[in-house]
Design a protein around this motif. Structure first.
Motif, PDB file in Angstrom:
ATOM      1  N   UNK A 132      56.222  22.550  46.402  1.00  0.00           N
ATOM      2  CA  UNK A 132      55.176  23.234  47.176  1.00  0.00           C
ATOM      3  C   UNK A 132      54.602  22.327  48.261  1.00  0.00           C
ATOM      4  N   UNK A 133      54.412  22.909  49.441  1.00  0.00           N
ATOM      5  CA  UNK A 133      53.860  22.155  50.573  1.00  0.00           C
ATOM      6  C   UNK A 133      52.372  22.428  50.775  1.00  0.00           C
ATOM      7  N   UNK A 134      51.987  23.685  50.608  1.00  0.00           N
ATOM      8  CA  UNK A 134      50.607  24.067  50.903  1.00  0.00           C
ATOM      9  C   UNK A 134      50.039  24.929  49.771  1.00  0.00           C
ATOM     10  N   UNK A 135      48.736  24.770  49.545  1.00  0.00           N
ATOM     11  CA  UNK A 135      47.996  25.663  48.654  1.00  0.00           C
ATOM     12  C   UNK A 135      46.838  26.246  49.452  1.00  0.00           C
ATOM     13  N   UNK A 136      46.371  27.422  49.023  1.00  0.00           N
ATOM     14  CA  UNK A 136      45.367  28.137  49.802  1.00  0.00           C
ATOM     15  C   UNK A 136      44.440  28.917  48.883  1.00  0.00           C
ATOM     16  N   UNK A 137      43.184  28.984  49.246  1.00  0.00           N
ATOM     17  CA  UNK A 137      42.247  29.886  48.586  1.00  0.00           C
ATOM     18  C   UNK A 137      41.611  30.758  49.649  1.00  0.00           C
ATOM     19  N   UNK A 138      41.515  32.048  49.355  1.00  0.00           N
ATOM     20  CA  UNK A 138      40.812  33.002  50.217  1.00  0.00           C
ATOM     21  C   UNK A 138      39.767  33.699  49.371  1.00  0.00           C
ATOM     22  N   UNK A 139      38.543  33.701  49.856  1.00  0.00           N
ATOM     23  CA  UNK A 139      37.463  34.409  49.172  1.00  0.00           C
ATOM     24  C   UNK A 139      36.738  35.265  50.194  1.00  0.00           C
ATOM     25  N   UNK A 140      36.579  36.566  49.882  1.00  0.00           N
ATOM     26  CA  UNK A 140      35.907  37.491  50.798  1.00  0.00           C
ATOM     27  C   UNK A 140      34.758  38.166  50.059  1.00  0.00           C
ATOM     28  N   UNK A 141      33.560  37.960  50.567  1.00  0.00           N
ATOM     29  CA  UNK A 141      32.391  38.590  49.949  1.00  0.00           C
ATOM     30  C   UNK A 141      32.453  40.099  50.137  1.00  0.00           C
ATOM     31  N   UNK A 142      32.245  40.827  49.032  1.00  0.00           N
ATOM     32  CA  UNK A 142      32.239  42.297  49.050  1.00  0.00           C
ATOM     33  C   UNK A 142      33.492  42.862  49.722  1.00  0.00           C
ATOM     34  N   UNK A 143      34.615  42.189  49.469  1.00  0.00           N
ATOM     35  CA  UNK A 143      35.866  42.600  50.106  1.00  0.00           C
ATOM     36  C   UNK A 143      36.548  43.769  49.424  1.00  0.00           C
ATOM     37  N   UNK A 144      36.187  44.017  48.161  1.00  0.00           N
ATOM     38  CA  UNK A 144      36.851  45.102  47.431  1.00  0.00           C
ATOM     39  C   UNK A 144      38.138  44.613  46.781  1.00  0.00           C
ATOM     40  N   UNK A 145      39.141  45.456  46.775  1.00  0.00           N
ATOM     41  CA  UNK A 145      40.417  45.141  46.131  1.00  0.00           C
ATOM     42  C   UNK A 145      41.089  43.935  46.798  1.00  0.00           C
ATOM     43  N   UNK A 146      41.266  42.859  46.018  1.00  0.00           N
ATOM     44  CA  UNK A 146      41.822  41.618  46.576  1.00  0.00           C
ATOM     45  C   UNK A 146      43.244  41.804  47.072  1.00  0.00           C
ATOM     46  N   UNK A 147      44.014  42.618  46.359  1.00  0.00           N
ATOM     47  CA  UNK A 147      45.395  42.847  46.771  1.00  0.00           C
ATOM     48  C   UNK A 147      45.511  43.542  48.114  1.00  0.00           C
ATOM     49  N   UNK A 148      44.457  44.257  48.494  1.00  0.00           N
ATOM     50  CA  UNK A 148      44.494  45.019  49.746  1.00  0.00           C
ATOM     51  C   UNK A 148      43.929  44.263  50.938  1.00  0.00           C
ATOM     52  N   UNK A 196      30.514  52.309  46.407  1.00  0.00           N
ATOM     53  CA  UNK A 196      30.803  52.787  47.769  1.00  0.00           C
ATOM     54  C   UNK A 196      29.937  52.060  48.798  1.00  0.00           C
ATOM     55  N   UNK A 197      28.814  51.497  48.312  1.00  0.00           N
ATOM     56  CA  UNK A 197      27.961  50.711  49.202  1.00  0.00           C
ATOM     57  C   UNK A 197      28.531  49.295  49.316  1.00  0.00           C
ATOM     58  N   UNK A 198      28.567  48.760  50.515  1.00  0.00           N
ATOM     59  CA  UNK A 198      29.203  47.460  50.723  1.00  0.00           C
ATOM     60  C   UNK A 198      28.611  46.360  49.850  1.00  0.00           C
ATOM     61  N   UNK A 199      27.292  46.368  49.671  1.00  0.00           N
ATOM     62  CA  UNK A 199      26.664  45.285  48.910  1.00  0.00           C
ATOM     63  C   UNK A 199      27.037  45.295  47.436  1.00  0.00           C
ATOM     64  N   UNK A 200      27.575  46.424  46.951  1.00  0.00           N
ATOM     65  CA  UNK A 200      27.997  46.503  45.554  1.00  0.00           C
ATOM     66  C   UNK A 200      29.508  46.393  45.372  1.00  0.00           C
ATOM     67  N   UNK A 201      30.226  46.289  46.494  1.00  0.00           N
ATOM     68  CA  UNK A 201      31.674  46.113  46.387  1.00  0.00           C
ATOM     69  C   UNK A 201      31.973  44.755  45.754  1.00  0.00           C
ATOM     70  N   UNK A 202      32.994  44.668  44.926  1.00  0.00           N
ATOM     71  CA  UNK A 202      33.317  43.377  44.307  1.00  0.00           C
ATOM     72  C   UNK A 202      33.827  42.369  45.328  1.00  0.00           C
ATOM     73  N   UNK A 203      33.662  41.086  45.003  1.00  0.00           N
ATOM     74  CA  UNK A 203      34.214  40.014  45.829  1.00  0.00           C
ATOM     75  C   UNK A 203      35.720  39.915  45.591  1.00  0.00           C
ATOM     76  N   UNK A 204      36.412  39.391  46.574  1.00  0.00           N
ATOM     77  CA  UNK A 204      37.886  39.333  46.512  1.00  0.00           C
ATOM     78  C   UNK A 204      38.385  37.896  46.564  1.00  0.00           C
ATOM     79  N   UNK A 205      39.310  37.568  45.651  1.00  0.00           N
ATOM     80  CA  UNK A 205      39.930  36.249  45.594  1.00  0.00           C
ATOM     81  C   UNK A 205      41.444  36.366  45.774  1.00  0.00           C
ATOM     82  N   UNK A 206      42.032  35.345  46.403  1.00  0.00           N
ATOM     83  CA  UNK A 206      43.482  35.172  46.333  1.00  0.00           C
ATOM     84  C   UNK A 206      43.766  33.671  46.417  1.00  0.00           C
ATOM     85  N   UNK A 207      44.272  33.129  45.308  1.00  0.00           N
ATOM     86  CA  UNK A 207      44.630  31.711  45.247  1.00  0.00           C
ATOM     87  C   UNK A 207      46.140  31.621  45.192  1.00  0.00           C
ATOM     88  N   UNK A 208      46.740  30.772  46.022  1.00  0.00           N
ATOM     89  CA  UNK A 208      48.200  30.790  46.139  1.00  0.00           C
ATOM     90  C   UNK A 208      48.749  29.447  46.603  1.00  0.00           C
TER      91      UNK A 208
END
Length: 606
Positions: A569-585, A550-562
C-alpha cells in the motif's frame, strides 16, 4: 506731613557699596563654581544624560520564516505592511488623538481607547500599535501632516501572507498579537508587547523556529523627533524555513471537491507517515488575522456555529460507527474468539440481553462469515461478537491501532478521544460495566469517540499489516538554505498476527471490489480496500427517526477509511462528512476521485 530728610555720610555709602560688591562676588562665585562643576567635574555625567535625551533605540522587526510544501511551493511568506502607531508623550490632547485615530481607521473610539489603555503601564514614549495594513492613501495623509500630528508614526513592518488564501488554513494556522498575560509568561523569550505569535497549526507548532531575531537601530534625534544620524545597527535575522509533507496540488484538488461540505479529509504517504493533504471544512482565511479587526468581527468568527477555526481532523471527536468493526474483527481474531469458519445468521434482528437489536438491512444478510460481515457491514454479526468479547480486550487492541490516544501528529491542541474500559466507567460514571454496554461499542456507538486523525492512523496501520507509522507534517527545517532538522520516518510493529490483518484486509477489499458498502470507491485494477461507517445523530429506535432524519442536522455522519493498493500500500485516506448521510453514497465516491488523482492511469495496477 513731610518725610524727614536724613544726611548720609560718605563713610556709610562706602560701607554699603562694599557689601553690595561682596554679594555680587559671592553670586558670581557660586555661578562660576556651578558651571565649573557641571562642565569640568561632572562633564561625563551630564554628557551621558544629554546623549540619552537625543539617542533612541529603535527595534527592527525580523521577517518570519517561510513555510513551503513538499515541492518547495511557498504557502506562507511575508509582505510589506504599513502600521500606524500612537506615541502618548507627543500627544497634546490624548482624547482628540484617539478620536482622530477612530475616524482614520473607521473604528469605534472605545475600541481605540481600550487599546491605548492596555499600554498604560508602559512608558509614554512606547509605540502603541493602532492599525495594520494601512492603505497607501492613509500613509500619505499621515506623513504629509507629521508636524500637525506628531503623536502618530508610520512604521514599515513585515506581515504574514498566504498565497493560497483559505487552502490548508488548518495546517498553517494563523498569527495574532500576544496578550499582556502571555507576555509575562514569555518574558524570557525576548517577546515585546505588540509582537505576534502563532496561534494554531504549523505557525504555533514551530513558532520558535519560524520567528526571527529582531534587530536594533541606534539613532540620534533632534528636539522635533526627527532622525539626524544613525549611530549603529544590529540587523534582524529572518526565521527558519519550515518545509512540510503537504502537496498543495493535491490539497487544492481536495479542497475543491469538499467546497460545499462540512468535515475533513486526510491522506498519508505510507512509506513515510507524511501527511500529503489535510482538509477541514469550513475553513478560514489566515490573512484576516494579519490585519487589524474589530471585536465584532472577531466575535462573529469565533461564534460561527460551523466553527471555522476548529480543526476537525485532530480536534473533533465523533462516534466511529461501522469503521470500528475493523477493531472488533482484529480483537476477535487475535483473541481466538472467531476465525474464518465462524458464521452468524442475520435475519435483520437479534435479541441480546432482552433488547432487540437491528441490522441496518431490515431484511437481513443471511449467513455471514468474517469476510462478508465486513463487506456488508452486518450489525448482527458484530452484535454477537460483542457479546463474546471483554471490553478491556477491545480497548487494548483499539489503543494498539491508534484509537483513544493522541496520534502525536505535529499540530497543537489534538484531542485524545475515548475508548472506554471497566475502570474508566467506574471512575467517571460511578457505575460498573454491563455486558450490554459492549454490544453498542461493537458497532462503533455507545461511550466511544475518535478523531479522524486516529482513524487515519488505524487504517494506515492495517494497510501496513501492523507496522504503525508516525503521522507528521514536518519534512525538514532549513536555516540559510542548510537543513538543520529533518523528520526521520518512524514505525512501530504492534503485536497482532499478520495473518489476522490479511483476513480483515480481504474483507476490506470486498467492501469496495465485490459489491460491498463501499462499491462506489472502486477503480478497476487499483485494488482499493476500505470501510464505510455511519455515525448516528439520533437512535433508529426513536419512533420519529424516519421524519427527523430528513432534516440535515439529524442526518448521520459519514465515514470512509481506505488504502490502496491492497499489496504494498502506498496511500491511506480518511474521509469524514458531517451530516453526510449514507457513507457509501457520498464518502466513497469522493475517495474514488481522490485515488484517481493519486494514481494517474499509467500508475494503476494492471
Amino acid at each position: 506731613m513731610y518725610i524727614e530728610k536724613r544726611k548720609v555720610s560718605r563713610q556709610s555709602i562706602k560701607k554699603t557699596s562694599i557689601k553690595i560688591n561682596i554679594i555680587i562676588i559671592l553670586i558670581f562665585g557660586v555661578l562660576f563654581f556651578s558651571f565649573w562643576n557641571m562642565q569640568i567635574l561632572k562633564n561625563r555625567h551630564y554628557t551621558t544624560l544629554a546623549s540619552r535625551n537625543i539617542r533612541k533605540y529603535l527595534g527592527i522587526k525580523a521577517p518570519r520564516g517561510f513555510i513551503r510544501d513538499r515541492n518547495n511551493k511557498l504557502i506562507a511568506e511575508n509582505k510589506i505592511n504599513f502600521s500606524l502607531f500612537l506615541i502618548r508623550e507627543n500627544a497634546k490632547d490624548i482624547d482628540r488623538s484617539i478620536a482622530f485615530a477612530a475616524t482614520l481607521t473607521g473604528r469605534e473610539k472605545q475600541e481605540i481607547a481600550r487599546r491605548v489603555a492596555k499600554y498604560r503601564v508602559f512608558p509614554e514614549f512606547f509605540l502603541i500599535p493602532i492599525e495594520k495594513n494601512l492603505s497607501l492613501e492613509k500613509v500619505i495623509y499621515i506623513e504629509s501632516r507629521s508636524t500637525e500630528l506628531p503623536e502618530f508614526k508610520i512604521e514599515i513592518e513585515p506581515a504574514r501572507a498566504y498565497p493560497y488564501k483559505k487552502s490548508a488554513s488548518h495546517v498553517l494556522g494563523y498569527m495574532s498579537e500576544l496578550t499582556v498575560e502571555e507576555l509575562n509568561r514569555e518574558k524570557d523569550e525576548g517577546y515585546k508587547l505588540g509582537d505576534l505569535t502563532g496561534r494554531s497549526g504549523i505557525e504555533q507548532q514551530y513558532e520558535k523556529h519560524l520567528r526571527g531575531e529582531d534587530g536594533l537601530q541606534e539613532v540620534v534625534k533632534d528636539n522635533l523627533g526627527m532622525i539626524r544620524e544613525k549611530v549603529g545597527e544590529t540587523k534582524p535575522v529572518i526565521g527558519d524555513c519550515v518545509v512540510l509533507t503537504i502537496d498543495m496540488d493535491l490539497q487544492e484538488y481536495i479542497e475543491g471537491l469538499f467546497k460545499d461540505l462540512r468535515g475533513t479529509v486526510g491522506v498519508v504517504d505510507l512509506s513515510t507517515g507524511g501527511i500529503l493533504a489535510l482538509v477541514s471544512k469550513p475553513n478560514f482565511d489566515p490573512e484576516f488575522f494579519s490585519a487589524s479587526f474589530t471585536r465584532k468581527e472577531w466575535l462573529a468568527l469565533v461564534n460561527d456555529p460551523d466553527k471555522p477555526l476548529h480543526n476537525k481532523f485532530t480536534q473533533a471527536r465523533y462516534s466511529p460507527g461501522s469503521v470500528f468493526k475493523i477493531v472488533m474483527s482484529l480483537t476477535g481474531l487475535q483473541e481466538k474468539i472467531i476465525d474464518t469458519s465462524t458464521r452468524s445468521y442475520c435475519s435483520g434482528t437479534v435479541k441480546i440481553y432482552d433488547d432487540v437489536r437491528r441490522c441496518w438491512k431490515s431484511s437481513g444478510h443471511g449467513s455471514m462469515d468474517i469476510y462478508n460481515a465486513i463487506k456488508n457491514s452486518c450489525n448482527i454479526y458484530f452484535y454477537r461478537l460483542g457479546k463474546k468479547i471483554d471490553i478491556d480486550a477491545v480497548k487494548k487492541y483499539a489503543r494498539l491501532l491508534g484509537l483513544g490516544e493522541k496520534t502525536a501528529v505535529d499540530l497543537p491542541n489534538e484531542q485524545r478521544g475515548l475508548v472506554p474500559s471497566r475502570a474508566w466507567k467506574e471512575k467517571n460514571k460511578g457505575e460498573k460495566w454491563y455486558p450490554g454496554d459492549t454490544i453498542s461499542i461493537a458497532i462503533g456507538h455507545g461511550m466511544l469517540d475518535v478523531t479522524p486523525a486516529q482513524v487515519l492512523l488505524m487504517i494506515g496501520t492495517v494497510a501496513l499489516r501492523g507496522n504503525k507509522p508516525a503521522l507528521h507534517l514536518l519534512k525538514r527545517i532549513e536555516k540559510k538554505d542548510k537543513v538543520v532538522r529533518e523528520f526521520k520516518p518512524r514505525f512501530e510493529q504492534i503485536p497482532i498476527d499478520k495473518k489476522n490483518f490479511e483476513i480483515v484486509i480481504e474483507g476490506l477489499f470486498r467492501v469496495v471490489n465485490s459489491g460491498g458498502t463501499g462499491w462506489a470507491a472502486c477503480i478497476k485494477g487499483l485494488d482499493i480496500c476500505g470501510k464505510t461507517g455511519t455515525g448516528q445523530i439520533i437512535s433508529k429506535e426513536n419512533p420519529e427517526y424516519d421524519e427527523l432524519v430528513k432534516q440535515e442536522r439529524f442526518k448521520p455522519h459519514s465515514w470512509f477509511a481506505s488504502f490502496a493498493p491492497r499489496r504494498e500500500a502506498k496511500y491511506a485516506m480518511v474521509i469524514f462528512i458531517e451530516n453526510g448521510g449514507d457513507a457509501g453514497s457520498i464518502a466513497a465516491p469522493l475517495a474514488r476521485k481522490i485515488y484517481r488523482k493519486l494514481f494517474p492511469p499509467a500508475q494503476k495496477k494492471r
